[in-house]
Motif scaffolding. Structure first.
Motif, PDB file in Angstrom:
ATOM      1  N   TYR A   8       0.838  -1.196   0.000  1.00 36.06           N
ATOM      2  CA  TYR A   8       0.000   0.000   0.000  1.00 36.06           C
ATOM      3  C   TYR A   8       0.876   1.249   0.000  1.00 36.06           C
ATOM      4  O   TYR A   8       1.814   1.377   0.767  1.00 36.06           O
ATOM      5  CB  TYR A   8      -0.918   0.020   1.226  1.00 36.06           C
ATOM      6  CG  TYR A   8      -1.701   1.304   1.365  1.00 36.06           C
ATOM      7  CD1 TYR A   8      -2.750   1.582   0.511  1.00 36.06           C
ATOM      8  CD2 TYR A   8      -1.359   2.250   2.330  1.00 36.06           C
ATOM      9  CE1 TYR A   8      -3.460   2.763   0.614  1.00 36.06           C
ATOM     10  CE2 TYR A   8      -2.051   3.430   2.449  1.00 36.06           C
ATOM     11  CZ  TYR A   8      -3.105   3.686   1.586  1.00 36.06           C
ATOM     12  OH  TYR A   8      -3.801   4.859   1.684  1.00 36.06           O
ATOM     13  N   GLU A   9       0.569   2.183  -0.909  1.00 33.68           N
ATOM     14  CA  GLU A   9       1.234   3.475  -0.956  1.00 33.68           C
ATOM     15  C   GLU A   9       0.174   4.552  -0.881  1.00 33.68           C
ATOM     16  O   GLU A   9      -0.816   4.504  -1.608  1.00 33.68           O
ATOM     17  CB  GLU A   9       2.021   3.632  -2.258  1.00 33.68           C
ATOM     18  CG  GLU A   9       3.199   2.714  -2.396  1.00 33.68           C
ATOM     19  CD  GLU A   9       3.895   2.898  -3.734  1.00 33.68           C
ATOM     20  OE1 GLU A   9       3.734   3.967  -4.364  1.00 33.68           O
ATOM     21  OE2 GLU A   9       4.579   1.963  -4.154  1.00 33.68           O
ATOM     22  N   ASP A  10       0.377   5.519  -0.047  1.00 36.14           N
ATOM     23  CA  ASP A  10      -0.577   6.622   0.075  1.00 36.14           C
ATOM     24  C   ASP A  10      -0.475   7.489  -1.172  1.00 36.14           C
ATOM     25  O   ASP A  10       0.565   8.094  -1.444  1.00 36.14           O
ATOM     26  CB  ASP A  10      -0.284   7.447   1.330  1.00 36.14           C
ATOM     27  CG  ASP A  10      -1.352   8.504   1.571  1.00 36.14           C
ATOM     28  OD1 ASP A  10      -2.373   8.510   0.850  1.00 36.14           O
ATOM     29  OD2 ASP A  10      -1.170   9.320   2.498  1.00 36.14           O
ATOM     30  N   GLN A  11      -1.561   7.502  -1.956  1.00 38.01           N
ATOM     31  CA  GLN A  11      -1.583   8.289  -3.197  1.00 38.01           C
ATOM     32  C   GLN A  11      -2.648   9.372  -3.125  1.00 38.01           C
ATOM     33  O   GLN A  11      -3.112   9.868  -4.141  1.00 38.01           O
ATOM     34  CB  GLN A  11      -1.843   7.358  -4.389  1.00 38.01           C
ATOM     35  CG  GLN A  11      -0.752   6.327  -4.571  1.00 38.01           C
ATOM     36  CD  GLN A  11      -1.094   5.320  -5.663  1.00 38.01           C
ATOM     37  OE1 GLN A  11      -2.243   5.202  -6.095  1.00 38.01           O
ATOM     38  NE2 GLN A  11      -0.073   4.598  -6.108  1.00 38.01           N
ATOM     39  N   GLY A  12      -3.051   9.706  -1.915  1.00 39.24           N
ATOM     40  CA  GLY A  12      -4.044  10.758  -1.737  1.00 39.24           C
ATOM     41  C   GLY A  12      -5.480  10.264  -1.788  1.00 39.24           C
ATOM     42  O   GLY A  12      -6.405  11.043  -1.639  1.00 39.24           O
ATOM     43  N   ARG A  13      -5.651   8.977  -2.021  1.00 37.76           N
ATOM     44  CA  ARG A  13      -7.001   8.417  -2.021  1.00 37.76           C
ATOM     45  C   ARG A  13      -7.273   7.806  -0.646  1.00 37.76           C
ATOM     46  O   ARG A  13      -6.332   7.422   0.055  1.00 37.76           O
ATOM     47  CB  ARG A  13      -7.135   7.331  -3.094  1.00 37.76           C
ATOM     48  CG  ARG A  13      -7.118   7.918  -4.512  1.00 37.76           C
ATOM     49  CD  ARG A  13      -7.278   6.853  -5.555  1.00 37.76           C
ATOM     50  NE  ARG A  13      -5.999   6.120  -5.623  1.00 37.76           N
ATOM     51  CZ  ARG A  13      -5.867   4.912  -6.128  1.00 37.76           C
ATOM     52  NH1 ARG A  13      -6.899   4.267  -6.596  1.00 37.76           N
ATOM     53  NH2 ARG A  13      -4.690   4.326  -6.161  1.00 37.76           N
ATOM     54  N   PRO A  14      -8.559   7.658  -0.284  1.00 39.81           N
ATOM     55  CA  PRO A  14      -8.851   7.065   1.020  1.00 39.81           C
ATOM     56  C   PRO A  14      -8.372   5.612   1.087  1.00 39.81           C
ATOM     57  O   PRO A  14      -8.352   4.901   0.086  1.00 39.81           O
ATOM     58  CB  PRO A  14     -10.378   7.120   1.120  1.00 39.81           C
ATOM     59  CG  PRO A  14     -10.819   8.069   0.074  1.00 39.81           C
ATOM     60  CD  PRO A  14      -9.750   8.113  -0.970  1.00 39.81           C
ATOM     61  N   PHE A  15      -7.978   5.197   2.284  1.00 38.11           N
ATOM     62  CA  PHE A  15      -7.535   3.826   2.495  1.00 38.11           C
ATOM     63  C   PHE A  15      -8.662   2.848   2.167  1.00 38.11           C
ATOM     64  O   PHE A  15      -8.428   1.740   1.694  1.00 38.11           O
ATOM     65  CB  PHE A  15      -7.078   3.654   3.955  1.00 38.11           C
ATOM     66  CG  PHE A  15      -6.602   2.269   4.271  1.00 38.11           C
ATOM     67  CD1 PHE A  15      -5.383   1.814   3.787  1.00 38.11           C
ATOM     68  CD2 PHE A  15      -7.373   1.412   5.043  1.00 38.11           C
ATOM     69  CE1 PHE A  15      -4.932   0.535   4.073  1.00 38.11           C
ATOM     70  CE2 PHE A  15      -6.939   0.135   5.331  1.00 38.11           C
ATOM     71  CZ  PHE A  15      -5.711  -0.302   4.850  1.00 38.11           C
ATOM     72  N   GLU A  16      -9.927   3.282   2.375  1.00 36.05           N
ATOM     73  CA  GLU A  16     -11.081   2.432   2.075  1.00 36.05           C
ATOM     74  C   GLU A  16     -11.120   2.041   0.594  1.00 36.05           C
ATOM     75  O   GLU A  16     -11.573   0.959   0.241  1.00 36.05           O
ATOM     76  CB  GLU A  16     -12.400   3.125   2.462  1.00 36.05           C
ATOM     77  CG  GLU A  16     -12.603   3.273   3.948  1.00 36.05           C
ATOM     78  CD  GLU A  16     -11.944   4.534   4.513  1.00 36.05           C
ATOM     79  OE1 GLU A  16     -11.437   5.376   3.728  1.00 36.05           O
ATOM     80  OE2 GLU A  16     -11.906   4.662   5.738  1.00 36.05           O
TER      81      GLU A  16
END
Length: 127
Positions: A8-16
């Motif tokens: 998982y990489e934070d790309q500005g979208r919600p984790f959901e």
């Protein structure tokens, strides 16, 4: 989901959205597997099913709905006459006895009602 968590990489979208994407792929995989599983049957038919298929059933339902709409446009006495003669299958004499008409009057009224239905059907086809 736990095995995919390290990627998982934070790309500005919600984790959901990440979790939903994994879940939707798992559901699609399960559906594909379920579609491939052969369902055992007690016996194999000797002949092909000659019954109506889904397309024919839909066309018949559509035709029946149109017939009901057109019949509803007729005056009540003509609608009853057509139903007795065509749907029920009564003779002109039997229909006349049921409606208080002579058999000749039934035939004339039936002819007029069918002509009116043809006109109404043609008008509906041009809509």
């Amino acid at each position: 989901m736990l095995s995919a968590l390290p990627r998982y990489e934070d790309q500005g979208r919600p984790f959901e959205a990440f979790v939903f994407g994994i879940a939707s792929h798992k559901v699609a995989d399960a559906q594909r597997v379920a579609m491939r599983i052969a369902l055992p049957t007690d016996s194999v038919p000797e002949t092909a099913d000659l019954g109506l298929g889904p397309e024919e059933m839909a066309l018949r339902a559509s035709d029946a709905a149109m017939a009901r709409r057109l019949l509803d446009l007729l005056p009540e006495h003509l609608r009853e006459l057509i139903i007795l003669r065509v749907a029920v299958g009564l003779s002109a004499e039997e229909t006349g006895a049921a409606m208080g008409m002579s058999s000749g009057a039934v035939r004339v009224a039936q002819h007029r009602a069918l002509n009116r239905l043809r006109t109404l059907a043609a008008a509906e086809a041009h809509r």
